[in-house]
Structures are given as C-alpha cells and as structure tokens.
Design an enzyme around this catalytic site. Structure first.
Site, PDB file in Angstrom:
ATOM      1  N   GLU A 102       5.348 -29.906  51.653  1.00 42.30           N
ATOM      2  CA  GLU A 102       5.531 -29.504  50.256  1.00 42.30           C
ATOM      3  C   GLU A 102       4.407 -28.519  49.939  1.00 42.30           C
ATOM      4  O   GLU A 102       3.273 -28.912  49.677  1.00 42.30           O
ATOM      5  CB  GLU A 102       5.452 -30.717  49.325  1.00 42.30           C
ATOM      6  CG  GLU A 102       6.541 -31.736  49.540  1.00 42.30           C
ATOM      7  CD  GLU A 102       7.900 -31.276  49.048  1.00 42.30           C
ATOM      8  OE1 GLU A 102       7.980 -30.168  48.465  1.00 42.30           O
ATOM      9  OE2 GLU A 102       8.870 -32.006  49.247  1.00 42.30           O
ATOM     10  N   CYS A 144       2.171 -26.904  41.661  1.00 41.34           N
ATOM     11  CA  CYS A 144       2.978 -26.098  42.578  1.00 41.34           C
ATOM     12  C   CYS A 144       4.235 -25.597  41.886  1.00 41.34           C
ATOM     13  O   CYS A 144       4.841 -24.607  42.314  1.00 41.34           O
ATOM     14  CB  CYS A 144       3.331 -26.878  43.839  1.00 41.34           C
ATOM     15  SG  CYS A 144       4.082 -28.481  43.523  1.00 41.34           S
TER      16      CYS A 144
END
Length: 508
Positions: free
Chosen positions: A261, A295
């Site tokens: 990720e 993110c």
C-alpha cells in the site's frame, strides 16, 4: 500525557521487542519519540537488534503451530474482545495518536474507531472463511477449495496512520489463523507499544499462545530483515513508493508474497455540473486533513473551465478561514507535519513548483512564534499548475494543492490518470452520465473511485488499495482476507474406479 503513558505502562517498558506479554531486553540504540505538536520528547525506547528480531520470529513460528488449530470463530471471539478493549481505551489511545503523530484529536479518535470497526468486521469474517465447490468432469468425484493460514504475517506500517493500518492487517490475519510481527514507523513507536499492551491483556486472559502478536521497533533495517526473511511468507508494507519497491524486490527475490500500500497522487474532478458548495468541503478536508499526510490526501483539483474561477475563489476564501495549531485543541483544522525533514520536503516542493512555472494563489511557509515552537507547522498552499510538471507527478506528503483546468470530461479523466500513482480518485457531478463514465473501464484507473465524496476517508467495509505505483495490494474489507491465506484445491474420489482427467487412458 503522563497519565496516558502510565495507563499503557509505556515508560516502564523501554524495549522495542516483544512476543506479546513478554518484553525482551532489547539491546539496540535508544530511540526517542518527540511530538511534532510542541517538539518535546515523550519517551524513549531501546530498538531491537537482529538477535531480538530472530527471537521474536522463533516465538511466532512456535505460536503458529498452536494458533492455527484454534477454530476460526474462537479466534474471532478473541478479536472481538480486542475491539472491546480498544473501545475502553479510545480516548487515551486517540490522544496519544494525536500527540505523537500530530493529527487532529478528532482524527486520532477516528483512527481508533477504525480499529474498533475492523475488529467488528473480522469477528463476522471468522465465520465466513469459505471456498467454492465445483462439479468434477469425472463421475463419483467432488471438487472444492479451502483456505489455510500462511504462517507469520509481517506488518510494516507508516507514521501517518500509526495504529489503524496495523489493525487492518492483524485482525484479519489473526482470524485467518496467522500470527503477526509488527514493525511500526520509527517516528511513532509509542502508539505501537500501547497497542501491544492492550492486545497482550486480552490474549493472556484467553490463553492465546505467546508469540501470536509480535512487535519489533527499529529503523529501516528492521523492515529489511522482515522483507528478506524466508520465515515470513507474507509482508504487508505501507509507505512510500520508494520503500515499497525495495520491500517488493526483497520479498519477490525469495518468492514470498508482498501486500503493498504505497503512495497516492489523488485528484478530484470538479464538473461544470457539480454542487460547488458540497464539493468545497470534500476538497478542503482532502487537501489539509492530517496536514496533507494521508496516502489518500487530495493533491490535485481538475476543474472545468466554466466553474474554474468561481471555485478557485471559494477555495482561497476557505483557506483563509483555516485555523492552524495544536491538534489537541479541537478548534484547529490543521496540525503539524511529522518532523522537520517533512517540512524541508514541503519547502523544496514549493520552490520546485515555482521553478516549473506554478503560480501560488495561497502562499505556503513555515509558521513561527507562540504555539509553533516545534518548527513543524506549515501553511496549506494552493498553486495553479500544469499536470505535466515533474513536481505534480510526484507525491509530496504535505498540504500543497494543485489546480488544473479542463474543458471536456475525456480530457479530465486523462489528466486524472496521467500520473504514476493510482490510489484514490473522485468526481463531483450531478450528471449521471458523467458519474458512470468516470466509474467505467474508460474512467478512473485508481483502486478507489468516488462520486460526490472526496478522495480521503475510506470505510473499512471496502477493499482498500490502488494500482500502478501504489502497489496493487488490498487491505481491510471485501475479500481482502484472501491475501492472508493460501488456497488449496481438493478433489475427492468416492467411486470404485480411478478415471483420469481429460479422458486420458492408463490401463495396467
């Protein structure tokens, strides 16, 4: 904050290596955790040595032999109790998250709530680890598939979500029958110790084998040990694309599994048919929430020509109303960046943007004076840019928002997709055709695509992750649990003959 440290017995631990309830006498250098809120040292912890790491891995491997034999619903009951313990500790842990990391207090509470939610999800999942049944081409045969735990799950988490991402991985891995070893960010070790203490009490009360929940605190080399270790079949790593490429290469070299990720460069398309007032909320929170250190933070706004000027004016006015300061004060919208290195990257990005031709509508800069003594508070900035600028193609983990014009939706989608990353995306429109095109195979190339909400703030029920340089991994909801297990196809012959597949004849 001292009461919170006492509640989780953090100062008494002073160790960066744990097998659960047992803390090893870690022999590495001391790591001091300082808060970006005020620049003060919170507590220190000894980092783990390679020997400490090996001891934690050995204990985890032993624990797996017993833990995988527990029925999945029984494992789920333990995770349910972890969720209850987190509910009891929500205020204290949320404050610690906010103080050590620097996110707003509401976001700190929200992160702990996310942990609670994933516990609830995992409890239900513990009774749904199902496979398929298939019809065999051979008479008197039955085929089906089942899922088995992998073994040790290594978890490398980032500073921006110091506890939630660990819970996404560990709760699912545990109900699947895996054991976990967590390497938290060296920038936020204390929240990890607090989680280890919470979990250890629940595990001890339920007779969970020592080693099911391991912890290793250290610098980047500790993550490299994990990535290169053949004893760890799955490494789940959250962080920068640079880090992910390193982890992915090391895990791939030994043919292990990597769940990555990584970075995002997320855009919101503002259509000429958008509700601009509603859009404003999603855009501003997406850009400045967690000081732009998610993110999924909104990095780019791709705005239709016909509403560009009016929406730009709304943004500039909204930014003028932002309150920046101590995140424990709920009156503030924006807290600090994680450290001065992050501040330097923020300033360098602003200069790079200007050098490439960017025009700043809201100027950035570092805040000074009373309340800003840590040197980590910066001004959220807005710049008009071209999508092709190298700085726009790069993810800057800071509150810098780039504005880009478009004239038709195909162009907007191409701009949205025209970056190396592919995590989160959104379109603001009341036009059904635009919304459906954005979500179609010709639309967003991201792992997350939203309509009339922003890029930030995913729910745990859906699989979380992205494509391209975001790494391709999926965590949290949906069928993300399959990443933590190995698939086995079974064929059972209950006839009196042994026919071969594909009609092959082999007579003796």
């Amino acid at each position: 904050m001292q009461n919170i440290l006492k509640q989780f017995n953090i100062e008494a631990v002073n160790s960066g290596a744990s097998t659960g309830s047992q803390w090893l006498a870690a022999g590495g250098p001391e790591l001091v955790s300082s808060s970006p809120v005020d620049g003060k040292a919170i507590a220190a912890v000894r980092t783990a040595t390679r020997g400490d790491y090996d001891a934690v891995v050995q204990k985890a491997a032993e624990a797996f032999q017993a833990w995988r034999q527990w029925p999945a619903p029984r494992r789920g009951e333990v995770v349910r109790q972890v969720g209850e313990a987190l509910r009891s500790s929500k205020e204290a842990l949320g404050r610690l998250v906010s103080y050590e990391m620097g996110k707003s207090l509401q976001e700190g509470y929200g992160e702990v709530q996310e942990m609670i939610d994933i516990c609830d999800f995992a409890v239900g999942l513990s009774r749904q680890l199902h496979g398929l049944t298939m019809h065999s081409e051979r008479p008197g045969h039955r085929m089906y598939e089942q899922w088995h735990p992998l073994g040790i799950t290594g978890i490398i988490s980032a500073f921006n979500f110091p506890v939630a991402v660990w819970s996404w991985n560990s709760m699912l891995a545990w109900v699947c029958g895996n054991v976990c070893i967590w390497k938290p960010s060296e920038k936020t070790p204390l929240t990890a110790i607090a989680c280890q203490q919470i979990t250890a009490k629940v595990f001890a009360a339920n007779g969970v084998p020592e080693g099911v929940s391991g912890l290793i605190i250290g610098e980047r080399e500790a993550g490299a040990w994990m990535a290169e270790d053949p004893c760890i079949p799955l490494v789940s790593a959250t962080g920068s694309t640079r880090m992910g490429k390193s982890v992915g290469a090391a895990v791939g070299a030994r043919l292990g599994r990597a769940l990555l990720e990584l970075g995002g460069n997320n855009a919101i398309i503002i259509s000429k048919e958008a509700d601009l007032d509603m859009s404003l909320i999603g855009c501003v929170f997406g850009a400045v929430g967690t000081a732009g250190q998610r993110c999924t933070s909104t990095r780019r706004l791709i705005i239709h020509d016909s509403v560009y000027d009016s929406f730009k004016d709304k943004l500039v006015k909204a930014y003028g109303q932002l309150r920046i300061g101590n995140p424990l004060d709920e009156q503030h919208h924006v807290g600090p960046l994680i450290d001065k290195q992050a501040v330097d990257m923020y300033l360098a990005a602003i200069e790079k943007c200007k050098a490439e031709g960017g025009r700043f509508l809201v100027e950035g800069g570092v805040l000074e004076g009373q309340g800003y003594e840590s040197g980590c508070y910066v001004k959220p900035a807005i710049a008009e840019v071209e999508n092709g600028y190298s700085i726009v193609q790069h993810e800057t983990f800071a509150p810098i928002l780039y504005l880009i014009r478009y004239s038709d939706l195909d162009e907007a989608i191409a701009l949205q997709n025209g970056v190396p990353q592919g995590l989160s995306s959104a379109i603001m429109t009341l036009n059904l055709r635009e919304a459906e095109l954005f979500l179609s195979q010709s639309g967003s190339d991201c792992g997350i695509a939203n309509v009339n909400i922003g890029t930030s703030g995913a729910e745990i029920g859906g699989a979380f992750g992205g494509e391209k340089e975001t790494g391709g991994g999926r965590e949290s909801g949906s069928d993300a649990w399959k990443a933590y297990m190995r698939r086995q196809t079974n064929t059972i012959n209950y006839s009196t003959k042994l026919p071969l597949a594909q009609g092959i004849k082999f007579d003796l």
